[in-house]
Design an enzyme around this catalytic site. Structure first.
Site, PDB file in Angstrom:
ATOM      1  N   VAL A 283      11.272   3.709 -10.808  1.00  0.00           N
ATOM      2  CA  VAL A 283      10.660   4.998 -11.169  1.00  0.00           C
ATOM      3  C   VAL A 283      11.245   6.052 -10.226  1.00  0.00           C
ATOM      4  CG1 VAL A 283       8.510   6.296 -11.400  1.00  0.00           C
ATOM      5  CG2 VAL A 283       8.560   3.856 -11.949  1.00  0.00           C
TER       6      VAL A 283
ATOM      7  N   ASP B 224      13.789  -2.872  -5.477  1.00  0.00           N
ATOM      8  CA  ASP B 224      14.111  -3.878  -4.454  1.00  0.00           C
ATOM      9  C   ASP B 224      14.869  -5.013  -5.137  1.00  0.00           C
ATOM     10  OD1 ASP B 224      12.672  -2.663  -2.169  1.00  0.00           O
ATOM     11  OD2 ASP B 224      10.972  -2.938  -3.497  1.00  0.00           O
TER      12      ASP B 224
ATOM     13  N   GLY C  45       5.668   4.445  -8.658  1.00  0.00           N
ATOM     14  CA  GLY C  45       6.386   3.184  -8.864  1.00  0.00           C
ATOM     15  C   GLY C  45       5.411   2.015  -8.909  1.00  0.00           C
ATOM     16  N   HIS C  46       4.493   1.972  -7.928  1.00  0.00           N
ATOM     17  CA  HIS C  46       3.481   0.901  -7.935  1.00  0.00           C
ATOM     18  C   HIS C  46       2.602   1.007  -9.183  1.00  0.00           C
ATOM     19  CE1 HIS C  46       4.062   1.460  -3.428  1.00  0.00           C
ATOM     20  NE2 HIS C  46       4.340   0.177  -3.593  1.00  0.00           N
TER      21      HIS C  46
ATOM     22  N   GLY D 279       0.814  -1.212   0.000  1.00  0.00           N
ATOM     23  CA  GLY D 279       0.000   0.000   0.000  1.00  0.00           C
ATOM     24  C   GLY D 279       0.845   1.258   0.000  1.00  0.00           C
TER      25      GLY D 279
ATOM     26  N   LEU E 266       0.484   3.686  -2.055  1.00  0.00           N
ATOM     27  CA  LEU E 266       0.868   3.555  -3.468  1.00  0.00           C
ATOM     28  C   LEU E 266       1.425   4.861  -4.047  1.00  0.00           C
ATOM     29  CD1 LEU E 266      -2.219   1.478  -4.704  1.00  0.00           C
ATOM     30  CD2 LEU E 266      -0.008   0.634  -3.873  1.00  0.00           C
TER      31      LEU E 266
HETATM   32  O1  PAF Z   1       7.954  -4.910  -2.048  1.00  0.00           O
HETATM   33  C1  PAF Z   1       7.016  -4.921  -1.221  1.00  0.00           C
HETATM   34  O2  PAF Z   1       6.210  -3.992  -1.119  1.00  0.00           O
HETATM   35  C2  PAF Z   1       6.881  -6.124  -0.299  1.00  0.00           C
HETATM   36  O3  PAF Z   1       8.118  -6.612   0.089  1.00  0.00           O
HETATM   37  C3  PAF Z   1       6.003  -7.240  -0.902  1.00  0.00           C
HETATM   38  C4  PAF Z   1       6.646  -7.839  -2.136  1.00  0.00           C
HETATM   39  C5  PAF Z   1       4.628  -6.686  -1.232  1.00  0.00           C
HETATM   40  C6  PAF Z   1       5.837  -8.363   0.124  1.00  0.00           C
HETATM   41  O4  PAF Z   1       5.224  -7.912   1.280  1.00  0.00           O
END
Ligand code: PAF
Length: 291
Positions: free
Chosen positions: A176, A150, A36-37, A31, A33
């Site tokens: 991003v 990540d 990037g998301h 969440g 957001l």
């Molecule tokens: O990258 C993230 O936001 C978290 O590590 C994930 C992949 C949603 C797992 O909780």
């Protein structure tokens, strides 16, 4: 957009879509957001028939002294963004539903999980792989989308998918950045205006290394030294690690001739930020997806 709160109801909604012959793209998130998301969601929309997003602040991946309690939770706003992106399914379970009392089963990718962030955040990646494995079982996605920001998480999830034969293709999407280069992160919300400026040291350090590599420097030791120097110039920033590694194994490399992942983590105030860049050669040698 359908909002599902329990694993059973999410499983049923996904099974129905599979039954209808739709390819499901999953975007796992915690969440809060940001763009990037949204870039992951747009990639999922372009490559799948139904987009599923999960929002779950996974307690298992936070250490005892980390920011679980204060991690930003903005579900209402997140829902508006997801509606605007025409997401089909939102999975937003409770802690109790994801980890019923007595849950003692975990997924660990040994070795890789102790590298980079895993060294300073013991147990973090075990929490990530456990929750992602559960999400893969609940959603059974055809494709799952993760951000290159990540980088260690991506390497570890790809290894888990390979080792445990999850029938999913992992799609890795580029970092991003804000206009000035800062990598987008939900944790940027913790930064005050002065820290926001200081945080740019991470990007500057990576750009310094990129420039040196572009002009022929191949020695990891020299690149790391140069990157660390840039971080040291910014007194508000405390380095956690600055490493040059193989992007798939996360093993240190002594020279970058075959490409490498340059990864940095640093504290700005009490906020821990990460960033990385893949140096020339590594992007070609690295499979963008598995499955
Ligand atoms: O990258 C993230 O936001 C978290 O590590 C994930 C992949 C949603 C797992 O909780």
């Amino acid at each position: 957009m359908k909002i599902l709160k329990t694993p059973d109801s999410m499983y049923a909604a996904c099974a129905q879509r599979h039954h209808d012959g739709r390819r499901i793209g999953l975007v796992p998130t915690m969440g809060a957001l940001h763009e990037g998301h949204l870039s992951l969601i747009r990639a999922a929309r372009a490559q799948s028939d139904a987009v599923a997003v999960s929002i779950f602040v996974n307690p298992l991946q936070f250490g005892p002294n980390e920011d679980l309690a204060k991690y930003p939770r903005t579900l209402e706003r997140d829902c508006q963004l997801l509606e605007a992106e025409k997401v089909d399914l939102l999975f937003a379970p409770s802690n109790q539903d994801m980890y019923p009392a007595g849950a003692t089963t975990f997924v660990t990718v040994e070795g890789l999980s102790e590298r980079l962030c895993g060294r300073s955040r013991p147990g973090h990646f075990r929490g990530v792989t456990t929750v992602v494995a559960k999400l893969f079982h609940i959603v059974e996605p055809d494709l799952a989308f993760f951000g290159q920001k990540d980088a260690a998480q991506v390497a570890i999830i790809c290894r888990m998918v390979r080792d445990l034969n999850f029938p999913v293709r992992i799609v890795i999407c580029p970092i991003v950045r804000e206009k000035d280069g800062l990598a987008m992160s939900s944790r940027n919300a913790y930064l005050d205006p002065q820290q926001r400026k200081q945080a740019l040291a991470l990007y500057r350090s990576l750009m310094r290394v990129q420039t040196l590599a572009d002009t022929g420097e191949r020695s990891t030791a020299k690149l790391v030294e140069a990157g660390k120097d840039v971080i040291a110039e910014e007194p508000g920033v405390r380095l956690d690690y600055f490493e040059v590694v193989n992007p798939e194994t996360l093993d240190p490399v002594s020279d970058i001739s075959h490409g490498a992942l340059v990864a940095v983590a640093a504290f700005v105030g009490s906020t821990r930020l990460i960033d990385n860049v893949v140096l020339h050669g590594a992007s070609e040698s690295r499979e963008p997806s598995v499955g």
